[in-house]
Design an enzyme around this catalytic site. Structure first.
Site, PDB file in Angstrom:
ATOM      1  N   HIS A  85      61.378  40.116  31.504  1.00 41.13           N
ATOM      2  CA  HIS A  85      62.605  40.052  30.704  1.00 41.13           C
ATOM      3  C   HIS A  85      62.343  39.371  29.359  1.00 41.13           C
ATOM      4  O   HIS A  85      62.747  39.881  28.302  1.00 41.13           O
ATOM      5  CB  HIS A  85      63.681  39.308  31.499  1.00 41.13           C
ATOM      6  CG  HIS A  85      64.975  39.175  30.773  1.00 41.13           C
ATOM      7  ND1 HIS A  85      66.079  39.961  31.065  1.00 41.13           N
ATOM      8  CD2 HIS A  85      65.372  38.348  29.765  1.00 41.13           C
ATOM      9  CE1 HIS A  85      67.080  39.627  30.257  1.00 41.13           C
ATOM     10  NE2 HIS A  85      66.677  38.633  29.474  1.00 41.13           N
ATOM     11  N   GLU A  86      61.663  38.236  29.389  1.00 44.50           N
ATOM     12  CA  GLU A  86      61.386  37.514  28.146  1.00 44.50           C
ATOM     13  C   GLU A  86      60.344  38.236  27.290  1.00 44.50           C
ATOM     14  O   GLU A  86      60.385  38.143  26.059  1.00 44.50           O
ATOM     15  CB  GLU A  86      60.910  36.091  28.468  1.00 44.50           C
ATOM     16  CG  GLU A  86      61.905  35.259  29.256  1.00 44.50           C
ATOM     17  CD  GLU A  86      63.264  35.151  28.574  1.00 44.50           C
ATOM     18  OE1 GLU A  86      63.324  35.181  27.329  1.00 44.50           O
ATOM     19  OE2 GLU A  86      64.270  35.039  29.297  1.00 44.50           O
ATOM     20  N   HIS A  89      62.161  40.662  25.077  1.00 42.49           N
ATOM     21  CA  HIS A  89      62.711  39.968  23.903  1.00 42.49           C
ATOM     22  C   HIS A  89      61.617  39.727  22.861  1.00 42.49           C
ATOM     23  O   HIS A  89      61.853  39.896  21.650  1.00 42.49           O
ATOM     24  CB  HIS A  89      63.331  38.642  24.323  1.00 42.49           C
ATOM     25  CG  HIS A  89      64.705  38.762  24.890  1.00 42.49           C
ATOM     26  ND1 HIS A  89      65.784  39.212  24.170  1.00 42.49           N
ATOM     27  CD2 HIS A  89      65.185  38.482  26.140  1.00 42.49           C
ATOM     28  CE1 HIS A  89      66.874  39.208  24.917  1.00 42.49           C
ATOM     29  NE2 HIS A  89      66.537  38.765  26.135  1.00 42.49           N
ATOM     30  N   HIS A 104      71.312  42.239  24.211  1.00 42.29           N
ATOM     31  CA  HIS A 104      70.768  43.141  25.227  1.00 42.29           C
ATOM     32  C   HIS A 104      71.327  44.542  24.959  1.00 42.29           C
ATOM     33  O   HIS A 104      72.005  45.140  25.799  1.00 42.29           O
ATOM     34  CB  HIS A 104      71.128  42.676  26.640  1.00 42.29           C
ATOM     35  CG  HIS A 104      70.603  41.305  26.949  1.00 42.29           C
ATOM     36  ND1 HIS A 104      71.338  40.161  26.754  1.00 42.29           N
ATOM     37  CD2 HIS A 104      69.398  40.905  27.434  1.00 42.29           C
ATOM     38  CE1 HIS A 104      70.628  39.101  27.106  1.00 42.29           C
ATOM     39  NE2 HIS A 104      69.444  39.530  27.530  1.00 42.29           N
ATOM     40  N   CYS A 411      -9.617 -23.986 -21.375  1.00 42.35           N
ATOM     41  CA  CYS A 411      -9.406 -24.573 -20.052  1.00 42.35           C
ATOM     42  C   CYS A 411      -8.341 -25.657 -20.165  1.00 42.35           C
ATOM     43  O   CYS A 411      -8.446 -26.548 -21.026  1.00 42.35           O
ATOM     44  CB  CYS A 411     -10.717 -25.147 -19.519  1.00 42.35           C
ATOM     45  SG  CYS A 411     -10.521 -25.965 -17.921  1.00 42.35           S
ATOM     46  N   CYS A 414     -10.337 -29.415 -19.146  1.00 42.77           N
ATOM     47  CA  CYS A 414     -11.342 -30.039 -20.013  1.00 42.77           C
ATOM     48  C   CYS A 414     -11.278 -29.569 -21.453  1.00 42.77           C
ATOM     49  O   CYS A 414     -11.933 -30.145 -22.332  1.00 42.77           O
ATOM     50  CB  CYS A 414     -12.743 -29.802 -19.451  1.00 42.77           C
ATOM     51  SG  CYS A 414     -13.204 -28.051 -19.389  1.00 42.77           S
ATOM     52  N   HIS A 426     -14.414 -21.676 -13.126  1.00 40.90           N
ATOM     53  CA  HIS A 426     -14.453 -22.875 -13.947  1.00 40.90           C
ATOM     54  C   HIS A 426     -13.352 -23.859 -13.554  1.00 40.90           C
ATOM     55  O   HIS A 426     -13.568 -25.073 -13.537  1.00 40.90           O
ATOM     56  CB  HIS A 426     -14.327 -22.489 -15.424  1.00 40.90           C
ATOM     57  CG  HIS A 426     -14.353 -23.694 -16.344  1.00 40.90           C
ATOM     58  ND1 HIS A 426     -15.512 -24.401 -16.646  1.00 40.90           N
ATOM     59  CD2 HIS A 426     -13.336 -24.321 -17.009  1.00 40.90           C
ATOM     60  CE1 HIS A 426     -15.222 -25.406 -17.451  1.00 40.90           C
ATOM     61  NE2 HIS A 426     -13.907 -25.385 -17.691  1.00 40.90           N
ATOM     62  N   CYS A 430     -13.677 -27.777 -12.419  1.00 44.31           N
ATOM     63  CA  CYS A 430     -12.965 -28.831 -13.148  1.00 44.31           C
ATOM     64  C   CYS A 430     -12.027 -29.607 -12.235  1.00 44.31           C
ATOM     65  O   CYS A 430     -11.879 -30.828 -12.362  1.00 44.31           O
ATOM     66  CB  CYS A 430     -12.194 -28.219 -14.313  1.00 44.31           C
ATOM     67  SG  CYS A 430     -13.259 -27.713 -15.698  1.00 44.31           S
TER      68      CYS A 430
END
EC number: 3.4.24.-
Length: 436
Positions: A85-86, A89, A104, A411, A414, A426, A430
């Site tokens: 039925h549905e 529709h 209907h 240096c 030194c 060096h 030193c």
């Protein structure tokens, strides 16, 4: 021979069918596959009608809902006929855009008769489930006005939901004009008012929830592992200071007590040094690798720079611009060492002279090793200058140009002019002569 869709044999073969599977089968058999985009589902709250076809939007969206309370105890034949039925529709909506639920007309009757002749079903215009609908109408109201004697309702309003008659009903204006009476509730489900009060009472709901929690707590789903293997470690609570932090705080708050304890210690330099170092280690804070004054980035790995003997020399070395300035501060460091020796705890007899000289000589050798390492690092630093950031490299090392390997430099110890490629050898000579 194929069975009809309403054959009684289906009551034993498939008493509870899948409505989606039925819908797809009926769509291919009776509706030419035009309803593939339609949704079908159960509705647990719909009690006024067995089924409804809902239309949504302008794009042809449609859904079919079937009443679970009305059809779950009905024969399978009623479910099949309601679904067909549905679906008629829905077909009229898809093909003719007909959205009238109560329509209907001839087109609906044409499809209804076609399916009835083909299947032997009895699809009707209206669903005759009055007994089931009345069964779910548990809330009754009765009007105290003249409409009590009028057919067909005799002043009764029966509903499945607890909604009293009001202006929201379409017949309310006509009732007020012709009758004007008031509706009084005369019937409702058993214990409905007590359940409603219980749900609306917040104190009872809280008590119920707490009792439920207690019951759940009482249940034992298994043996706690802590009863089998006890915890043998040291636990710490969040936001609670540890014992070492508390002891440090007490010592910082009471400096006189620390001095008294240090005064009564035996005259042992090793014990004094170990106590001083242990306190320094405990109170030291963790240094971040992002600190460019302590760490450098070498090929993606952080490398810690060598530290000086005290904070003063470290601050001076972080600001120096030449190697000569580094050696000028050596005498100042020796003065600082002599002054710092007075801060050690005094004893009644004092340490021996040989032990004191050995202690100072050890400090000077450590200081010399750190300076030699620092100079070598500053000379080799130019080889990895491409991988270092200019800002992060602004540390205590002096910038030396590696392209001048054949030039002579003076240096700093030194004052002799030496080739830059031989300055390291060096300087070692030193430094040894300078310390002796």
């Amino acid at each position: 021979m194929q069975l009809s869709v309403v054959d009684p044999t289906w009551e034993l073969l498939d008493p509870n069918p899948d409505i989606r599977a039925l819908f797809l089968e009926f769509n291919d058999t009776f509706f030419w596959g035009q309803l593939s985009g339609i949704e079908v589902k159960w509705s647990a709250r719909m009690t006024l009608c067995a089924g409804v076809c809902s239309y949504e939007g302008r794009g042809g969206l449609c859904s079919i809902r079937l009443s679970e309370p009305l059809l779950k105890l009905r024969p399978r034949k009623d479910l099949v006929q309601t679904l067909l039925h549905e679906m008629i529709h829905a077909l009229l909506f898809v093909t003719h855009n007909n959205k009238d639920h109560d329509s209907h007309g001839p087109e609906f009757c044409k499809h209804m008769e076609r399916i009835n002749k083909r299947t032997g079903a009895n699809i009707s215009v209206y669903h005759n489930f009055h007994d089931e609908v009345d069964e779910y109408r548990k809330h009754w109201w009765l009007c105290n006005g003249p409409c009590q004697k009028r057919k067909p309702y005799f002043g009764y309003v029966k509903r499945a939901m607890n909604r009293a008659p009001s202006s929201l009903d379409p017949w309310w204006a006509d009732h007020q004009r012709t009758c004007g009476g008031e509706f009084v509730k005369i019937k409702e489900p058993e214990n409905y008012s007590q359940k409603r009060k219980r749900n609306n009472d917040p104190t009872k709901s809280e008590l119920g929830n707490s009792s439920h929690v207690k019951i759940n707590k009482g249940k034992s789903n298994g043996v706690d592992i802590r009863t089998v293997i006890p915890f043998s470690g040291t636990g710490y609570k969040l936001f609670e200071p540890s014992k070492s932090d508390a002891q440090l705080k007490i010592q910082n708050d009471n400096p006189t007590k620390d001095k008294a304890v240090m005064h009564h210690t035996p005259p042992s330099t090793n014990q004094t040094d170990s106590t001083f170092l242990s306190r320094k280690i405990v109170s030291a804070k963790k240094i971040s690798v992002a600190n460019t004054k302590v760490f450098i980035n070498l090929n993606g790995s952080p490398i810690k720079l060598p530290s000086s003997s005290n904070n003063k020399s470290h601050q001076d070395s972080s600001k120096q611009k030449s190697v000569l300035h580094f050696f000028k501060t050596q005498k100042d460091n020796s003065i600082d060492l002599t002054s710092s020796s007075q801060s050690f705890p005094s004893t009644s007899q004092g340490p021996n002279r040989e032990e004191t000289e050995h202690f100072y000589k050890k400090l000077q050798m450590d200081d010399k090793e750190s300076k030699d390492t620092f100079i070598i690092h500053s000379l080799n630093k130019t080889n990895v200058s491409d991988s270092l950031n200019n800002k992060s490299c602004a540390g205590p090392a002096a910038t030396i140009n590696s392209g001048l390997n054949h030039t002579k430099v003076c240096c700093p110890v030194c004052g002799t002019e030496i080739f830059e490629s031989k300055i390291n050898d060096h300087l070692d000579t030193c430094l040894q002569n300078y310390n002796t």
